[in-house]
Design an enzyme around this catalytic site. Structure first.
Site, short mmCIF file in Angstrom:
data_model
loop_
_atom_site.label_atom_id
_atom_site.label_comp_id
_atom_site.label_asym_id
_atom_site.label_seq_id
_atom_site.Cartn_x
_atom_site.Cartn_y
_atom_site.Cartn_z
N GLN A 138 -18.05 -16.01 -24.39
CA GLN A 138 -18.09 -14.74 -25.14
C GLN A 138 -16.74 -14.01 -25.10
OE1 GLN A 138 -21.70 -12.54 -24.16
NE2 GLN A 138 -22.96 -14.36 -24.56
N TYR A 188 -25.06 -21.46 -20.35
CA TYR A 188 -26.17 -22.06 -21.09
C TYR A 188 -25.80 -22.90 -22.30
CZ TYR A 188 -25.84 -17.65 -23.79
OH TYR A 188 -25.42 -16.57 -24.52
N HIS A 211 -32.84 -18.14 -17.86
CA HIS A 211 -32.18 -17.27 -18.85
C HIS A 211 -32.81 -15.89 -18.89
CE1 HIS A 211 -31.19 -15.27 -22.60
NE2 HIS A 211 -30.01 -15.79 -22.40
N ARG A 219 -38.39 -14.30 -21.23
CA ARG A 219 -38.62 -14.72 -22.62
C ARG A 219 -38.43 -16.22 -22.80
NH1 ARG A 219 -33.72 -12.80 -25.12
NH2 ARG A 219 -33.33 -11.25 -23.54
N HIS A 241 -31.62 -12.86 -16.27
CA HIS A 241 -31.53 -11.66 -17.12
C HIS A 241 -32.90 -10.99 -17.13
CE1 HIS A 241 -28.43 -13.78 -19.96
NE2 HIS A 241 -27.77 -12.82 -19.34
N GLU A 277 -33.44 -5.84 -20.11
CA GLU A 277 -32.22 -5.26 -20.68
C GLU A 277 -32.55 -4.42 -21.91
OE1 GLU A 277 -29.45 -8.21 -22.03
OE2 GLU A 277 -27.81 -6.77 -22.27
N HIS A 303 -28.78 -6.92 -15.28
CA HIS A 303 -29.10 -5.73 -16.08
C HIS A 303 -30.19 -4.89 -15.40
CE1 HIS A 303 -26.45 -7.44 -19.00
NE2 HIS A 303 -27.26 -8.44 -19.28
N ASP A 334 -19.79 -9.90 -17.90
CA ASP A 334 -20.78 -10.35 -18.89
C ASP A 334 -20.15 -10.84 -20.19
OD1 ASP A 334 -23.02 -10.71 -20.44
OD2 ASP A 334 -23.95 -8.79 -20.04
C1 NGQ Z 1 -26.76 -13.88 -23.34
N1 NGQ Z 1 -26.34 -11.52 -23.15
O1 NGQ Z 1 -27.51 -14.79 -22.96
O2 NGQ Z 1 -25.58 -14.07 -23.61
C2 NGQ Z 1 -27.34 -12.50 -23.49
C3 NGQ Z 1 -27.83 -12.28 -24.89
C4 NGQ Z 1 -30.27 -12.89 -24.93
C5 NGQ Z 1 -26.73 -10.31 -22.71
N2 NGQ Z 1 -27.98 -10.12 -22.49
C6 NGQ Z 1 -28.88 -13.23 -25.36
N3 NGQ Z 1 -25.86 -9.37 -22.48
O3 NGQ Z 1 -30.48 -12.09 -24.04
O4 NGQ Z 1 -31.17 -13.49 -25.51
ZN ZN Z 2 -25.80 -12.22 -19.68
#
Ligand code: NGQ
Ligand code: ZN
Length: 416
Positions: A30, A90, A174, A177, A200, A203, A237, A288
């Protein structure tokens, strides 16, 4: 975790010595889209529309571009004072979901970038199986992220066997979800005892609502009820929490990885820092999405967010520590080993004692000055495991990494 000694700041002829900073959350790729998602496409732009842009960028990477982007990123991290990075990784496969040969090719690119730059790497291969709480299949853009449990555990075992002094391998889920409950339980049961687990969580409000609707509980409540969350865990988060969740995380010993600049950039909401500190919770920071690569900016905005909503000042303090800068740097230092798996005692950042911003500094105010005064870079040296990685504010790969990064960016942006 409170047995970790308070941060020891000392002045030497080289400058002000501080602990190395752990970066608890990174998606290296990113870095290549920082600044490229700031144009309104719809008045309702949100985290979810950003995610579509992010998926398009994710779709363009191969091992060579990932290595070049990660190398530049890790040079920037070291020059900013980060000595360890937790890579929540990922993008595992080719864009259509076909595994590379070897299957670890994308992970290998990150390991090579870390080894070339000398940053400590906690590599967290991500388990990513579903497109949402309803169990739907991965979308076209998510296919390259996916594994079944068996293939995931093969990748994990391969990477874990390669741990060395500068490399730790842990597990990332991840999100709730993306990981069904049975898969989560199977993977957690198979992990070696030393493995850190990052996830995660909570968030976005939509994620809290979907979790409530499908699993009958808010995400953090659900996780605390269904997994043995302890000090090996890092909740990334954890923005949207109720009072019992704040107390529950603090009691568990888990670390919350707060990513203030990304959370601001994505419009996530504000972490309830004051209540969490009162509960004695462990926390650290992550860059991040890399809209900023600066522990100063993460910590400054962590405090400023609290000031803006409360209309008060000097929020992040703890009993006996009235200095906000010291409270923030100590918070980060305290969670580092539990979250990253590294003992970072031989990591140091040396600030330039001759810098104008630090004129007249004392050990009592140097951390406040570092975090809250200006934007001139004052990191002069960075030592990782006793080795000097940054001299005079520059990493030896500063120019080479920038050149390779520019070439990689041209390739990434040329794809239509
Ligand atoms: C990510 N990033 O996996 O890169 C996530 C977004 C998601 C952040 N949450 C994608 N900041 O959560 O599905
Ligand atoms: Zn992330």
């Amino acid at each position: 975790m409170h047995d970790v000694p308070a941060v020891h700041v000392r002045r030497t002829p080289a400058g002000w010595h501080l602990p190395g900073i752990a970066n608890l959350h990174s998606h290296a790729f990113q870095r290549a889209m920082a600044g490229l998602a700031e144009v309104q496409t719809d008045p309702a732009d949100s985290f979810w529309t950003w995610r579509d842009t992010m998926y398009r960028m994710a779709g363009r990477f191969d091992p060579d571009t990932l290595r070049a982007v990660a190398t530049q990123l890790y040079v920037e991290m070291l020059e900013a004072g980060y000595t360890t990075v937790c890579e929540f990784h990922y993008i595992h496969h080719a864009p259509d979901g076909t595994p590379y040969a070897p299957a670890s090719a994308m992970s290998d690119a990150l390991i090579e970038a870390a080894e070339a730059t000398g940053i400590r790497l906690t590599l967290l291969p991500v388990l990513y199986m579903r497109g949402g709480f309803d169990g739907r299949a991965l979308g076209a853009h998510q296919r390259r992220f996916g594994h079944d449990v068996e293939a995931y555990l093969r990748l994990f075992a391969d990477l874990h066997a390669r741990q060395h002094a500068g490399l730790r391998v842990g597990c990332a889920l991840h999100s709730l979800r993306a990981v069904p409950e049975d898969a989560m339980q199977t993977v957690l049961a198979a992990l070696p005892a030393d493995a850190r687990v990052h996830v995660h969580i909570a968030e976005q409000i939509a994620e809290v609502e979907d979790c409530l609707a499908v699993r009958g509980a808010r995400p953090v409540t659900w996780l605390l009820d269904h997994a043995q969350v302890d000090a090996r865990w890092t909740l990334v988060h954890a923005t949207h929490l109720d009072a019992s969740e704040i107390a529950g995380i603090a009691r568990s010993g888990a670390t919350v990885a707060i990513c203030p600049t990304t959370e601001a950039n994505l419009g996530d909401g504000l972490f309830p820092l004051r209540t969490y500190l009162d509960a004695g919770g462990a926390w650290g920071i992550g860059s991040d999405s890399h809209v900023s690569i600066s522990p100063v900016e993460e910590l400054r905005w962590l405090e400023y967010g609290q000031r803006l909503v409360t209309r008060r000042r000097n929020i992040a303090v703890t009993p006996g520590t009235p200095s906000v800068g010291r409270t923030l740097v100590e918070g980060v230092a305290r969670s580092a080993a539990a979250s990253t798996g590294f003992d970072m005692r031989d990591d140091h950042v040396v600030l330039d004692a001759e810098a104008a911003l630090l004129a007249g500094a004392t050990e009592h105010d140097v951390l406040d000055r570092w975090i809250f005064a200006g934007n001139r870079p004052v990191v002069r040296e960075v030592h990782v495991a006793g080795q000097t990685r940054v001299h005079d504010g520059r990493h030896p790969l500063h120019d080479v990494a920038a050149r390779d990064y520019a070439a990689a960016m041209h390739r990434l942006l040329a794809v239509s």
